[in-house]
Design a protein around this motif. Sequence first.
Motif, mmCIF file in Angstrom:
data_model
loop_
_atom_site.group_PDB
_atom_site.id
_atom_site.type_symbol
_atom_site.label_atom_id
_atom_site.label_comp_id
_atom_site.label_asym_id
_atom_site.label_seq_id
_atom_site.Cartn_x
_atom_site.Cartn_y
_atom_site.Cartn_z
ATOM 1 N N HIS A 61 0.821 -1.209 0.000
ATOM 2 C CA HIS A 61 0.000 0.000 0.000
ATOM 3 C C HIS A 61 0.859 1.265 0.000
ATOM 4 C CE1 HIS A 61 -3.524 -2.496 0.722
ATOM 5 N NE2 HIS A 61 -2.829 -3.105 1.684
ATOM 6 N N THR A 62 0.342 2.288 -0.683
ATOM 7 C CA THR A 62 0.979 3.604 -0.690
ATOM 8 C C THR A 62 0.086 4.573 0.070
ATOM 9 O OG1 THR A 62 2.041 3.178 -2.815
ATOM 10 C CG2 THR A 62 1.823 5.483 -2.158
ATOM 11 N N TYR A 63 0.706 5.380 0.924
ATOM 12 C CA TYR A 63 -0.016 6.325 1.767
ATOM 13 C C TYR A 63 0.544 7.727 1.587
ATOM 14 C CZ TYR A 63 -1.281 2.005 4.200
ATOM 15 O OH TYR A 63 -1.731 0.756 4.510
ATOM 16 N N THR A 64 -0.294 8.711 1.874
ATOM 17 C CA THR A 64 0.182 10.085 2.003
ATOM 18 C C THR A 64 -0.234 10.566 3.385
ATOM 19 O OG1 THR A 64 -1.809 11.023 0.999
ATOM 20 C CG2 THR A 64 0.070 10.642 -0.453
ATOM 21 N N GLN A 65 0.635 11.335 3.997
ATOM 22 C CA GLN A 65 0.348 11.848 5.327
ATOM 23 C C GLN A 65 0.808 13.296 5.388
ATOM 24 O OE1 GLN A 65 2.136 9.588 8.486
ATOM 25 N NE2 GLN A 65 1.127 10.766 10.072
ATOM 26 N N SER A 66 -0.133 14.185 5.710
ATOM 27 C CA SER A 66 0.196 15.597 5.872
ATOM 28 C C SER A 66 0.518 15.864 7.335
ATOM 29 C CB SER A 66 -0.966 16.481 5.427
ATOM 30 O OG SER A 66 -1.131 16.381 4.038
ATOM 31 N N LEU A 67 1.602 16.584 7.548
ATOM 32 C CA LEU A 67 2.038 16.886 8.906
ATOM 33 C C LEU A 67 2.152 18.393 9.085
ATOM 34 C CD1 LEU A 67 4.871 14.231 9.129
ATOM 35 C CD2 LEU A 67 2.595 14.086 10.124
ATOM 36 N N PRO A 68 1.889 18.870 10.297
ATOM 37 C CA PRO A 68 2.043 20.310 10.538
ATOM 38 C C PRO A 68 3.516 20.695 10.440
ATOM 39 C CG PRO A 68 1.466 19.169 12.573
ATOM 40 C CD PRO A 68 1.435 18.150 11.478
ATOM 41 N N PHE A 69 3.760 21.800 9.816
ATOM 42 C CA PHE A 69 5.117 22.318 9.639
ATOM 43 C C PHE A 69 4.988 23.801 9.336
ATOM 44 C CE2 PHE A 69 8.046 23.688 6.279
ATOM 45 C CZ PHE A 69 9.257 23.586 6.935
ATOM 46 N N GLU A 70 5.890 24.600 9.854
ATOM 47 C CA GLU A 70 5.853 26.019 9.554
ATOM 48 C C GLU A 70 7.270 26.577 9.597
ATOM 49 O OE1 GLU A 70 3.326 30.002 10.743
ATOM 50 O OE2 GLU A 70 2.985 28.134 11.825
ATOM 51 N N ALA A 71 7.617 27.354 8.583
ATOM 52 C CA ALA A 71 8.915 28.031 8.525
ATOM 53 C C ALA A 71 8.684 29.486 8.165
ATOM 54 C CB ALA A 71 9.823 27.372 7.502
ATOM 55 N N SER A 72 9.286 30.356 8.945
ATOM 56 C CA SER A 72 9.154 31.793 8.722
ATOM 57 C C SER A 72 10.438 32.308 8.086
ATOM 58 C CB SER A 72 8.908 32.491 10.064
ATOM 59 O OG SER A 72 8.863 33.881 9.892
ATOM 60 N N LEU A 73 10.335 32.750 6.848
ATOM 61 C CA LEU A 73 11.461 33.352 6.133
ATOM 62 C C LEU A 73 11.103 34.789 5.798
ATOM 63 C CD1 LEU A 73 12.212 30.473 3.599
ATOM 64 C CD2 LEU A 73 13.391 30.939 5.737
ATOM 65 N N ARG A 74 12.043 35.686 5.987
ATOM 66 C CA ARG A 74 11.819 37.090 5.644
ATOM 67 C C ARG A 74 13.107 37.662 5.083
ATOM 68 N NH1 ARG A 74 7.599 35.151 6.659
ATOM 69 N NH2 ARG A 74 5.935 35.947 7.965
ATOM 70 N N LEU A 75 12.972 38.656 4.229
ATOM 71 C CA LEU A 75 14.121 39.391 3.748
ATOM 72 C C LEU A 75 14.628 40.281 4.865
ATOM 73 C CD1 LEU A 75 12.865 40.447 0.216
ATOM 74 C CD2 LEU A 75 14.617 38.754 0.721
ATOM 75 N N GLU A 76 15.929 40.463 4.950
ATOM 76 C CA GLU A 76 16.466 41.351 5.977
ATOM 77 C C GLU A 76 15.905 42.746 5.782
ATOM 78 O OE1 GLU A 76 20.700 41.300 6.640
ATOM 79 O OE2 GLU A 76 20.761 39.142 6.234
#
Length: 121
Positions: free
Chosen positions: A102-117
């Motif tokens: 079987h093939t599965y997909t699983q979404s997981l919480p993730f967050e990355a904050s990128l900003r220009l200087e």
Amino acid sequence: MYNKSPERIQVTAAEVDHAPEGIKILGYGAYDRNDTEGVALISRVGSPGMPDLDTLENHATRAISIEPGTESDVYYVVKVEITEDITENITGATFTYKSGEHTYTQSLPFEASLRLEGSKP
């Protein structure tokens, strides 16, 4: 990545769910933390002391096997280019893996904050 299941799994892909305006996804890779001297969470290409991922083996070209009850030394990265001011975060990660037939997909919480200087938070 940690395999909590009683069977070996094979992770075949990982992707960011949402990249806001101002961030262009250039590609994905998977690298062994032993080769990168730990997990490189955010790395600017050419920064002193950061691994040069382009010179390392990219494990994303094949399935990454993880035995039951173990953690993989391989981790996924997303290579991005910042094209303009960014006001939102990169969010979510979806993994595709196989367990048995079987093939599965699983979404997981993730967050990355990128900003220009110098830009607003």
